[in-house]
Design an enzyme around this catalytic site. Structure first.
Site, PDB file in Angstrom:
ATOM      1  CB  SER A 181     -13.066   3.063   3.788  1.00  0.00           C
ATOM      2  OG  SER A 181     -13.320   1.839   4.460  1.00  0.00           O
ATOM      3  CG  HIS A 209     -10.956   5.876   1.616  1.00  0.00           C
ATOM      4  ND1 HIS A 209     -12.071   6.079   0.824  1.00  0.00           N
ATOM      5  CD2 HIS A 209     -10.803   4.526   1.700  1.00  0.00           C
ATOM      6  CE1 HIS A 209     -12.571   4.908   0.463  1.00  0.00           C
ATOM      7  NE2 HIS A 209     -11.815   3.952   0.976  1.00  0.00           N
ATOM      8  CE  LYS A 240     -11.321   3.823  -2.215  1.00  0.00           C
ATOM      9  NZ  LYS A 240     -10.926   2.609  -2.976  1.00  0.00           N
TER      10      LYS A 240
END
Length: 392
Positions: A181, A209, A240
Site C-alpha cells: 500500500s 490494493h 477502494k
C-alpha cells in the site's frame, strides 16, 4: 503511574508549532479528481478510489434503492438476524469473479484480516509474513495464537530460510500484500507459491490494493500472475476499487464455511449495511461491464510516473497507480505535504512506522477518472514545492 501519562505526542506539538500538521483536512465534496477541502479546490492524489466509482450514478442509485428497501442497517450479525439476500448475492458473485468456490463478507477490510487470520491460525501454527504487510495483518497475527515470523520485504531467500526453520508437522501460512500500500510494488507471488508448495504451506494474499488494479478485468494479483488456483485465500476490501465499505475473504467452500462458524470478528459484529452491500455489488457489476477502467487507470499511473521523473523527482519504480515520492525525513515529508495542500494538491505523508526515518515518502495515488491536464498541473505544483525553501 497514571495510565494517561503516555497521552502526549511530542511530534504533534512540534509540527503544530511549525504549522505543518497535515492530517484531518475536512472534505466537503465527493471523492473525485478535484475536491473541495476546507473551502478550496484541490487535485486529489491521496484517495484509494482507484476506479473513480464513488461518484458513479449506477453505484449511487443502487445505494439509494437499498436504503429504501432495507432501511439504514441490519441491527445484528450475519450469524443471527443480520443476513440479507443481497449479502449472499454479493458473496456468490464475488467468488465467481475471482475464480473461487465461496466468499464471506466482513464489516471492513481491516476486520476481514482480523477475522480470517484469527480463525485459521492456532497455537501450533506459524505465520510467515512480509515485513511491509499492512497494519491490519500485523494486528490480526497478534490476535491469533500462532507464531509469527517475518521475512525481508519481497526477499525470497529470507522467506525460504524462515520456512526451513519451521517444524515439518506444523501448520504454515504465508501472508503477503498483493500490492504493497505504501510503495506500490507487487509481491513476488510466483516464488511465494513455489516455496509454499515445497514446504507445504498455504498462501493468503491481501489484495486490497490489487483488486481493480491488476489482472484480467481487475481480478487482482493472483490473476495477474495466473496463479489463482495456487493462492488459497484472497482478501479484498470494498473501500477502494469497489467504492463502498466492508471487506471479504474468497476461498474454498470448506475454508469459508469454517470461518463463518468460528471467526469472532464475523460472529460478533453487525453485518455490512444494506447501502454498503448494494453499492459494492453495483461497483463490481460496473467493473465487469467496463474492464477498460483498469487499463485507463494504469495508463494514467504510467503517465504520471513519467511526468514526475521528467521533472527530476525521485520516485519508487512500480507498475501500479500508487506513486510514492521520496522526501526522506519526517519533518520534510510533513512540511512538503502541507505546502502542496496549500498550493492545491492533496497527497499523503508516509512516515514512521509506515516508513523508517530516512526513507519517508509522499504517497500519491490515481483514479481512472483523472484527466491528464490535472496530472500535469499536479506535477508542476509538486516539483515546484519540493524545490521551494523550507520554513520548518
Amino acid at each position: 503511574m497514571d495510565i494517561f501519562k503516555k497521552c502526549k505526542i511530542d511530534l504533534l506539538d512540534e509540527i503544530r508549532d511549525k504549522k505543518i500538521y497535515p492530517y484531518f483536512h475536512e472534505l466537503r465534496s465527493r471523492q473525485a479528481p478535484i475536491v473541495n477541502m476546507e473551502g478550496g479546490k484541490k487535485i486529489m492524489l491521496g484517495s484509494n478510489n482507484y476506479l473513480g466509482l464513488t461518484e458513479n450514478d449506477e453505484v449511487i442509485e443502487a445505494g439509494i434503492e437499498a436504503l429504501k428497501k432495507y432501511g439504514t442497517g441490519c441491527s445484528g450479525s450475519r450469524f443471527l438476524n443480520g443476513t440479507l439476500d443481497i449479502h449472499k448475492d454479493l458473496e456468490k458473485d464475488l467468488a465467481e469473479f475471482l475464480g473461487k468456490e465461496d466468499s464471506i463478507t466482513f464489516a471492513s477490510g481491516f476486520q476481514s484480516n482480523l477475522g480470517i487470520i484469527s480463525a485459521l491460525v492456532g497455537r501450533n501454527d506459524y505465520i510467515i509474513m512480509d515485513r511491509e504487510n499492512h497494519a491490519s495483518i500485523y494486528d490480526a497475527c497478534r490476535l491469533s495464537y500462532g507464531t509469527i515470523k517475518r521475512y525481508k520485504h519481497n526477499n525470497m531467500e529470507d522467506l525460504e530460510a524462515q520456512l526451513k526453520a519451521i517444524p515439518d508437522d506444523a501448520g504454515k501460512i504465508i501472508i503477503t500484500d498483493g500490492v504493497f500500500s505504501m510503495s506500490g510494488d507487487i509481491c513476488n507471488l510466483p516464488e511465494i507459491c513455489r516455496l509454499a508448495e515445497k514446504y507445504e504451506a498455504r498462501v493468503m494474499v491481501d489484495d486490497a490494493h490489487g483488486f481493480g488494479v491488476l489482472g484480467n478485468g481487475g481480478r487482482g494479483t493472483a490473476d495477474y500472475f495466473g496463479l489463482t488456483d495456487k493462492v488459497d485465500i484472497i482478501m479484498n476490501t470494498f473501500s477502494k476499487s469497489l467504492a463502498s465499505s466492508g471487506g471479504a475473504m474468497v476461498a474454498s467452500h470448506k475454508v469459508v464455511e469454517y470461518v463463518r462458524h468460528v471467526s469472532r470478528p464475523f460472529i460478533f459484529c453487525a453485518s455490512i449495511t444494506p447501502t454498503a452491500c448494494a453499492t459494492t455489488h453495483a461497483a463490481l457489476n460496473y467493473l465487469k461491464a467496463h474492464p477498460e477502467l483498469v487499463t485507463r487507470l494504469n495508463e494514467l499511473g504510467n503517465y504520471f510516473r513519467k511526468g514526475l521523473k521528467k521533472s527530476g523527482m525521485k520516485i519508487i519504480e512500480a507498475e501500479t497507480p500508487i506513486v510514492p515520492i521520496y522526501t526522506y525525513t519526517t519533518l520534510d515529508t510533513l512540511g512538503y505535504c502541507k505546502m502542496m495542500f496549500d498550493n492545491g494538491v492533496y497527497v499523503n505523508p508516509v512516515i514512521a512506522p509506515a516508513a523508517p526515518e530516512g526513507e519517508c515518502m509522499i504517497r500519491t495515488s490515481l483514479m481512472a477518472s483523472h484527466k491528464e491536464e490535472y496530472l500535469d498541473e499536479a506535477v508542476e505544483i509538486i516539483a515546484k514545492t519540493l524545490k521551494s525553501e523550507k520554513y520548518w
